[in-house]
Design a protein around this motif. Structure first.
Motif, PDB file in Angstrom:
ATOM      1  N   UNK A   1       0.846  -1.173   0.000  1.00 41.04           N
ATOM      2  CA  UNK A   1       0.000   0.000   0.000  1.00 41.04           C
ATOM      3  C   UNK A   1       0.899   1.245   0.000  1.00 41.04           C
ATOM      4  N   UNK A   2       0.610   2.185  -0.865  1.00 41.45           N
ATOM      5  CA  UNK A   2       1.416   3.393  -0.973  1.00 41.45           C
ATOM      6  C   UNK A   2       0.721   4.580  -0.321  1.00 41.45           C
ATOM      7  N   UNK A   3       1.546   5.507   0.157  1.00 42.63           N
ATOM      8  CA  UNK A   3       1.009   6.734   0.737  1.00 42.63           C
ATOM      9  C   UNK A   3       0.390   7.602  -0.352  1.00 42.63           C
ATOM     10  N   UNK A   4      -0.731   8.191  -0.037  1.00 44.60           N
ATOM     11  CA  UNK A   4      -1.341   9.167  -0.937  1.00 44.60           C
ATOM     12  C   UNK A   4      -0.564  10.481  -0.781  1.00 44.60           C
ATOM     13  N   UNK A   5      -0.712  11.402  -1.724  1.00 42.69           N
ATOM     14  CA  UNK A   5       0.090  12.634  -1.711  1.00 42.69           C
ATOM     15  C   UNK A   5      -0.097  13.432  -0.421  1.00 42.69           C
ATOM     16  N   UNK A   6      -1.340  13.517   0.087  1.00 42.65           N
ATOM     17  CA  UNK A   6      -1.579  14.283   1.316  1.00 42.65           C
ATOM     18  C   UNK A   6      -0.983  13.587   2.529  1.00 42.65           C
ATOM     19  N   UNK A   7      -0.942  12.257   2.516  1.00 43.44           N
ATOM     20  CA  UNK A   7      -0.317  11.518   3.607  1.00 43.44           C
ATOM     21  C   UNK A   7       1.201  11.707   3.565  1.00 43.44           C
ATOM     22  N   UNK A   8       1.753  11.664   2.371  1.00 40.88           N
ATOM     23  CA  UNK A   8       3.183  11.885   2.198  1.00 40.88           C
ATOM     24  C   UNK A   8       3.576  13.286   2.655  1.00 40.88           C
ATOM     25  N   UNK A   9       2.715  14.250   2.411  1.00 42.42           N
ATOM     26  CA  UNK A   9       2.958  15.621   2.845  1.00 42.42           C
ATOM     27  C   UNK A   9       3.073  15.703   4.370  1.00 42.42           C
ATOM     28  N   UNK A  10       2.239  14.960   5.066  1.00 37.12           N
ATOM     29  CA  UNK A  10       2.287  14.929   6.537  1.00 37.12           C
ATOM     30  C   UNK A  10       3.615  14.336   7.001  1.00 37.12           C
ATOM     31  N   UNK A  11       4.038  13.250   6.373  1.00 36.25           N
ATOM     32  CA  UNK A  11       5.305  12.603   6.727  1.00 36.25           C
ATOM     33  C   UNK A  11       6.476  13.552   6.438  1.00 36.25           C
ATOM     34  N   UNK A  12       6.411  14.269   5.333  1.00 40.23           N
ATOM     35  CA  UNK A  12       7.467  15.223   4.990  1.00 40.23           C
ATOM     36  C   UNK A  12       7.518  16.373   5.999  1.00 40.23           C
ATOM     37  N   UNK A  13       6.349  16.838   6.452  1.00 37.32           N
ATOM     38  CA  UNK A  13       6.320  17.874   7.493  1.00 37.32           C
ATOM     39  C   UNK A  13       6.950  17.361   8.781  1.00 37.32           C
ATOM     40  N   UNK A  14       6.657  16.119   9.137  1.00 35.37           N
ATOM     41  CA  UNK A  14       7.263  15.516  10.328  1.00 35.37           C
ATOM     42  C   UNK A  14       8.774  15.458  10.170  1.00 35.37           C
ATOM     43  N   UNK A  63      -8.646  10.220   6.672  1.00 34.52           N
ATOM     44  CA  UNK A  63      -7.522  10.398   5.751  1.00 34.52           C
ATOM     45  C   UNK A  63      -6.411   9.384   6.006  1.00 34.52           C
ATOM     46  N   UNK A  64      -6.630   8.460   6.916  1.00 35.39           N
ATOM     47  CA  UNK A  64      -5.651   7.406   7.160  1.00 35.39           C
ATOM     48  C   UNK A  64      -4.662   7.720   8.264  1.00 35.39           C
ATOM     49  N   UNK A  65      -5.170   8.163   9.417  1.00 33.79           N
ATOM     50  CA  UNK A  65      -4.287   8.522  10.537  1.00 33.79           C
ATOM     51  C   UNK A  65      -3.414   7.341  10.974  1.00 33.79           C
ATOM     52  N   UNK A  66      -3.998   6.165  11.050  1.00 31.61           N
ATOM     53  CA  UNK A  66      -3.233   4.990  11.469  1.00 31.61           C
ATOM     54  C   UNK A  66      -2.140   4.677  10.457  1.00 31.61           C
ATOM     55  N   UNK A  67      -2.449   4.767   9.183  1.00 38.48           N
ATOM     56  CA  UNK A  67      -1.474   4.506   8.130  1.00 38.48           C
ATOM     57  C   UNK A  67      -0.358   5.549   8.169  1.00 38.48           C
ATOM     58  N   UNK A  68      -0.716   6.790   8.415  1.00 34.52           N
ATOM     59  CA  UNK A  68       0.286   7.856   8.555  1.00 34.52           C
ATOM     60  C   UNK A  68       1.171   7.563   9.766  1.00 34.52           C
ATOM     61  N   UNK A  69       0.565   7.193  10.876  1.00 39.13           N
ATOM     62  CA  UNK A  69       1.326   6.908  12.100  1.00 39.13           C
ATOM     63  C   UNK A  69       2.312   5.761  11.878  1.00 39.13           C
ATOM     64  N   UNK A  70       1.873   4.698  11.253  1.00 37.20           N
ATOM     65  CA  UNK A  70       2.743   3.550  10.994  1.00 37.20           C
ATOM     66  C   UNK A  70       3.910   3.961  10.097  1.00 37.20           C
ATOM     67  N   UNK A  71       3.624   4.749   9.078  1.00 33.31           N
ATOM     68  CA  UNK A  71       4.674   5.181   8.157  1.00 33.31           C
ATOM     69  C   UNK A  71       5.596   6.232   8.772  1.00 33.31           C
TER      70      UNK A  71
END
Length: 82
Positions: A1-14, A63-71
């Motif tokens: 499963x791949x990160x969506x662009x908005x999820x990737x943006x959150x990871x990049x901000x982190x 928007x996939x908080x759990x998926x963002x957290x895991x990534x």
């Protein structure tokens, strides 16, 4: 499963925040400068656990908080490898 662009943006901000934290070596100063660089002033750092960086990721419902957290785990471990 791949990160969506908005999820990737959150990871990049982190990642950017963690880089700022490592650069300043002071949690209050890093937090203040991170938000200042984003054009947001008067942000107060919450030092809930002394010596442990406080990170809060806020995103809308479904928007996939759990998926963002895991990534984000890899991002955090990579930043604090030393």
């Amino acid at each position: 499963m791949e990160l969506k662009s908005y999820q990737l943006s959150v990871i990049q901000d982190l990642d950017t925040y963690l880089e700022t934290l490592l650069r300043y070596k002071d949690m209050n100063l890093a937090f203040k400068n991170y938000w200042k660089d984003k054009g947001v002033l008067n942000q107060q750092y919450k030092n809930n656990i002394v010596g442990v960086p406080h990170v809060c990721i806020k995103v809308p419902t479904a928007v996939g908080k759990t998926f963002i957290a895991v990534n984000s785990i890899n991002t955090m471990f990579s930043s604090f490898r030393q």
